[in-house]
Write a protein that holds these residues in place. Structure first.
Motif, PDB file in Angstrom:
ATOM      1  N   ALA A 482       0.967  -1.106  -0.072  1.00 30.03           N
ATOM      2  CA  ALA A 482      -0.060  -0.013  -0.046  1.00 30.03           C
ATOM      3  C   ALA A 482       1.049   1.416   0.081  1.00 30.03           C
ATOM      4  CB  ALA A 482      -1.032  -0.004   1.286  1.00 30.03           C
ATOM      5  N   PHE A 483       0.406   2.249  -0.874  1.00 30.03           N
ATOM      6  CA  PHE A 483       1.315   3.404  -0.525  1.00 30.03           C
ATOM      7  C   PHE A 483       0.381   4.679  -0.779  1.00 30.03           C
ATOM      8  CE2 PHE A 483       1.505   2.100  -4.970  1.00 30.03           C
ATOM      9  CZ  PHE A 483       1.307   3.038  -5.877  1.00 30.03           C
ATOM     10  N   ASN A 484       0.721   5.724  -0.483  1.00 32.81           N
ATOM     11  CA  ASN A 484       0.093   7.084  -0.596  1.00 32.81           C
ATOM     12  C   ASN A 484       0.681   7.870  -1.527  1.00 32.81           C
ATOM     13  OD1 ASN A 484      -1.025   6.234   1.742  1.00 32.81           O
ATOM     14  ND2 ASN A 484       0.191   8.000   3.078  1.00 32.81           N
ATOM     15  N   GLN A 485      -0.164   8.488  -2.452  1.00 32.14           N
ATOM     16  CA  GLN A 485       0.505   9.342  -3.503  1.00 32.14           C
ATOM     17  C   GLN A 485      -0.567  10.493  -3.643  1.00 32.14           C
ATOM     18  OE1 GLN A 485      -0.414   9.811  -6.967  1.00 32.14           O
ATOM     19  NE2 GLN A 485      -2.213   8.909  -6.595  1.00 32.14           N
ATOM     20  N   TYR A 486       0.017  11.690  -3.893  1.00 37.21           N
ATOM     21  CA  TYR A 486      -0.701  12.814  -4.369  1.00 37.21           C
ATOM     22  C   TYR A 486      -0.582  13.692  -5.522  1.00 37.21           C
ATOM     23  CZ  TYR A 486      -2.606  12.539   0.638  1.00 37.21           C
ATOM     24  OH  TYR A 486      -3.405  12.249   1.685  1.00 37.21           O
ATOM     25  N   ILE A 512      -3.711   1.920  -3.393  1.00 34.93           N
ATOM     26  CA  ILE A 512      -3.387   3.370  -3.224  1.00 34.93           C
ATOM     27  C   ILE A 512      -3.984   3.700  -1.684  1.00 34.93           C
ATOM     28  CG2 ILE A 512      -3.146   5.746  -3.981  1.00 34.93           C
ATOM     29  CD1 ILE A 512      -1.895   3.450  -5.622  1.00 34.93           C
ATOM     30  N   SER A 513      -3.322   3.914  -0.639  1.00 35.94           N
ATOM     31  CA  SER A 513      -3.924   4.011   0.551  1.00 35.94           C
ATOM     32  C   SER A 513      -4.219   5.517   0.932  1.00 35.94           C
ATOM     33  CB  SER A 513      -2.967   3.512   1.663  1.00 35.94           C
ATOM     34  OG  SER A 513      -1.770   3.668   1.489  1.00 35.94           O
ATOM     35  N   GLU A 514      -3.776   6.435  -0.139  1.00 38.55           N
ATOM     36  CA  GLU A 514      -4.322   7.773   0.040  1.00 38.55           C
ATOM     37  C   GLU A 514      -4.067   8.337  -1.233  1.00 38.55           C
ATOM     38  OE1 GLU A 514      -2.296  10.262   3.292  1.00 38.55           O
ATOM     39  OE2 GLU A 514      -2.686   8.673   4.470  1.00 38.55           O
ATOM     40  N   PHE A 515      -4.869   9.237  -1.833  1.00 35.30           N
ATOM     41  CA  PHE A 515      -4.626  10.327  -2.734  1.00 35.30           C
ATOM     42  C   PHE A 515      -5.775  11.257  -2.510  1.00 35.30           C
ATOM     43  CE2 PHE A 515      -7.946   8.025  -5.072  1.00 35.30           C
ATOM     44  CZ  PHE A 515      -8.653   8.925  -5.962  1.00 35.30           C
ATOM     45  N   GLY A 555      -7.250  -2.114  -4.622  1.00 34.47           N
ATOM     46  CA  GLY A 555      -8.067  -0.990  -4.048  1.00 34.47           C
ATOM     47  C   GLY A 555      -7.491   0.310  -3.784  1.00 34.47           C
ATOM     48  N   THR A 556      -8.448   0.941  -3.161  1.00 35.26           N
ATOM     49  CA  THR A 556      -7.822   2.286  -2.836  1.00 35.26           C
ATOM     50  C   THR A 556      -8.839   3.095  -1.677  1.00 35.26           C
ATOM     51  OG1 THR A 556      -7.500   4.561  -3.740  1.00 35.26           O
ATOM     52  CG2 THR A 556      -9.428   3.468  -4.630  1.00 35.26           C
ATOM     53  N   SER A 557      -8.010   3.953  -0.964  1.00 35.75           N
ATOM     54  CA  SER A 557      -8.988   4.780   0.142  1.00 35.75           C
ATOM     55  C   SER A 557      -8.471   6.153  -0.023  1.00 35.75           C
ATOM     56  CB  SER A 557      -8.782   3.848   1.569  1.00 35.75           C
ATOM     57  OG  SER A 557      -7.161   3.715   1.698  1.00 35.75           O
ATOM     58  N   PRO A 558      -9.065   6.896  -0.748  1.00 38.75           N
ATOM     59  CA  PRO A 558      -8.766   8.215  -0.910  1.00 38.75           C
ATOM     60  C   PRO A 558      -8.845   9.007   0.474  1.00 38.75           C
ATOM     61  CG  PRO A 558     -10.342   7.403  -2.534  1.00 38.75           C
ATOM     62  CD  PRO A 558     -10.259   6.531  -1.823  1.00 38.75           C
ATOM     63  N   TRP A 559      -7.853  10.257   0.378  1.00 32.64           N
ATOM     64  CA  TRP A 559      -7.887  10.952   1.566  1.00 32.64           C
ATOM     65  C   TRP A 559      -8.734  12.246   1.362  1.00 32.64           C
ATOM     66  CZ3 TRP A 559      -6.069   9.510   6.063  1.00 32.64           C
ATOM     67  CH2 TRP A 559      -5.805  10.401   7.031  1.00 32.64           C
ATOM     68  N   ILE A 560      -9.834  12.338   1.925  1.00 29.03           N
ATOM     69  CA  ILE A 560     -10.512  11.445   2.972  1.00 29.03           C
ATOM     70  C   ILE A 560     -12.049  11.900   3.068  1.00 29.03           C
ATOM     71  CG2 ILE A 560     -10.017  13.684   4.522  1.00 29.03           C
ATOM     72  CD1 ILE A 560      -9.379  11.504   6.868  1.00 29.03           C
TER      73      ILE A 560
END
Ligand code: GCB
Length: 609
Positions: A482-486, A512-515, A555-560
């Motif tokens: 899992a990684f975050n990317q903005y 993608i744990s955050e975008f 999977g993905t878990s956008p921020w927020i």
């Protein structure tokens, strides 16, 4: 009654017992015989910790314990071994559970000590009972006293702890005192730098638990790792004096299994099952499970499902699943404070459902038990995390022990919740040997405590020669990369995002744990103008196009989910102390990006709907 209370409250610092750390955790408090100690508590703001240290800066606790210690022998000109200059009865009150910051304007930014006191009368249902006081969480450090006796202390703002108080509770005029201290510390978990509000206080439920003298303290009843037809687990009895027979029954599955607990208090078991109805988002089936001894029947509502990976796939009950998620902070933006109860949990999870989610990332620390129990019932898969966030002191052994303890408390509390599929040990930590050692230790700890779930951590990507690269050594140790990317917010062009190239070094499922990006709800403009809803909408459109093309994306878990308070967010008229990356605003209004994400999720076929 009032004057009696006053007299006893003056004895607050008559510490009689030896300071001890919290004791073995009692689990499944939701189904036990309990009495709430929630409600209004008197509080005293004590920035200098005057109630804890005397004028020589010696803790009263230790003075009372060791009358030949260095402390006691220090030079004192007069006797100031007891504090008298306070009065709880004349002090204001706070709601428990609740953070103090949102209840009193002058506490908004307060970081330090507050003393809480609640008085209560209590008669146990049974005279031979054992009694425990249980805190869902106190942020960050708690010192707990009952009727002037120190029960112990606890560190870690998001996990439960309990103390035995058998023999200390009287029919009337008990007073429970808590020193809650949310000062941040470089060596703590989390460390001093976080992007969320450091809500202080008794933020979760406080209960008194009544148990028989030998009782079921903890258990695991889950499908065995790698098996869809064997339920396995363990049972721990507290205070076993002789061999005890314990029965595990699941009436709907016609299961009734007797096991023997030897005098070490612990036994493991396996039960073959047929025709089990698996838990899934489309069918969040929970079975009534009963564990009984000669003295007690403890019920729980437990779902059974398998969660595994195979190459790049995440398999729920053997079927590939895509995690349609959203990240959530434990905050009710409408009330502008910590989420503390089931109503708050329902608000958040209903929003997630409306978005089309089958999964949530509960960031960046273990949330309260209400929300994971609700996720079980609503059929929402959960990523649960500990606050090893950014730059904790990886070289520090105490910091590691603290993180291990928080991980163990979270897993112990939640290991029977089918909704939880992933334990996350960290968020955006900078790679180095010392950090790897720290995280690998946590990964091994998570697996040793609970072999039935996946282990991950939110990592980062880096950019080199036109390529987005994910090569963090931790990828070798985790079940899910899992990684975050903005992209489009902290650098990177939105225009080019869909065509970006990816080099992910692991043949594992990718999340993608955050975008995301910030938008002030109601602020409109072009898609090139930052902070407008249109910019955020475009950012979601372009990021989702990019994400669809990332190899092995599962999977993905956008921020927020919702805007949340953060002291790091300083931009006037836009942020004003709020991180604006929510797809829902602080007044509950969906921003344009909400609908982009919803469309994306609605079109992904899901076997489990
Ligand atoms: C991150 C962090 C998250 C922050 C977010 C942001 O990468 O994991 O805690 O709030 O970025 O808004 O910058």
């Amino acid at each position: 009654m009032k004057s009696a209370l006053k007299t006893i409250s003056l004895c607050l610092f008559m510490v009689l017992a030896v300071d001890s750390h919290s004791q073995e955790l009692i689990t499944n408090t939701f189904n036990r015989q309990t009495y709430t100690l929630n409600g209004t508590w008197h509080y005293i703001i004590d920035p200098y910790e005057t109630g804890y240290y005397n004028y020589r800066y010696e803790p009263y606790d230790q003075l009372k314990q060791s009358n030949n210690s260095a402390f006691y022998n220090n030079y004192h000109t007069d006797d100031r071994s007891e504090l008298v200059e306070y009065d709880f009865d004349k002090s204001p009150t706070l709601r428990v559970p609740g953070d103090w910051n949102s209840q009193d304007d002058k506490l908004l930014y307060y970081e330090g000590t507050i003393w809480y006191r609640r008085s209560f009368d209590f008669t146990p249902a049974d005279t031979g009972s054992r009694l425990f006081i249980y805190f869902g969480a106190v942020n960050y450090r708690a010192e707990v006293y009952l009727n002037g006796i120190k029960l112990g202390s606890h560190k870690g703002g998001f996990t439960p702890f309990n103390f035995e108080v058998t023999g200390l509770v009287r029919p009337e005029d008990n007073y429970l005192v808590v020193k809650a201290d949310n000062k941040r510390g470089r060596e703590e978990v989390p460390t001093i730098n976080t992007d969320w509000w450091n809500y202080g206080g008794i933020t979760r439920d406080v209960i008194l638990i009544e148990e028989p003298s030998t009782f079921i303290r903890d258990y695991q009843v889950q499908l065995k790792k790698g098996s869809a037809d064997t339920i396995s687990g363990y049972i721990i009895l507290d205070n076993v004096l002789k061999e005890e027979k314990v029965t595990v029954s699941i009436p709907e599955l016609k299961i009734k299994k007797d096991v023997i607990v030897a005098d070490d208090g612990r036994t493991e078991f396996e039960i073959k099952v047929r025709n089990i109805g698996f838990w899934s988002p489309g069918s969040p089936r929970l079975y009534d499970v009963e564990i009984s001894t000669g003295y007690q029947t403890l019920e729980d509502q437990i779902g059974f499902r398998t969660i595994t990976t195979s190459g790049p796939d995440i398999l729920l009950n053997g079927q590939p699943v895509f995690l349609k998620g959203i990240s959530i902070h434990e905050e009710n933006p409408l009330r502008r404070g910590r989420a503390v109860n089931e109503a708050d949990a329902l608000l958040l999870l209903n929003w997630a459902k409306e978005l089309g989610c089958n999964y949530v990332r509960l960031a960046h620390y273990p949330h309260n038990e209400h929300i994971v129990r609700l996720a079980d019932r609503m059929g929402i898969m959960v990523w649960e995390e500990i606050p090893v966030y950014w730059t904790v002191d990886f070289a520090n052994e105490m910091t590691l022990q603290n993180a291990r303890n928080q991980l163990a408390e979270a897993i112990t509390r939640d290991r029977n919740r089918a909704s939880i599929i992933i334990w996350s040990v960290a968020n955006e930590t900078p790679p180095s040997d010392v950090r790897n050692r720290f995280l690998i230790n946590l990964v091994n700890h998570a697996r040793a405590l609970d072999g039935t779930r996946l282990v991950s951590a939110a990592l980062e990507k880096h950019f080199r020669d036109g390529l987005n690269i994910v090569d963090d050594e931790m990828g070798n140790h985790l079940d899910i990369v899992a990684f975050n990317q903005y992209t489009g917010w902290y650098g990177g062009s939105l225009e080019d995002a869909p065509d970006s190239k990816w080099d992910i070094k692991f043949n594992k499922p990718v999340i993608i744990s955050e975008f995301g990006g910030g938008a002030l709800q109601g602020l409109h403009g072009t898609k090139e103008e930052r902070w407008t809803e249109e910019y955020q909408e475009y950012l979601y459109q372009q990021n989702l196009k990019m994400i669809e093309r990332i190899p092995n994306i599962k999977g993905t878990s956008p921020w927020i989910l919702a805007d949340f308070r953060s002291p790091k967010r300083l931009l006037p008229d836009i942020q004003d102390g709020w991180n604006r990356k929510g797809v829902i605003s602080d007044n509950g209004i969906r921003k344009k990006a909400f609908y982009i994400l919803k469309q994306f999720y609605d079109k992904i076929e899901d076997k489990y709907e």
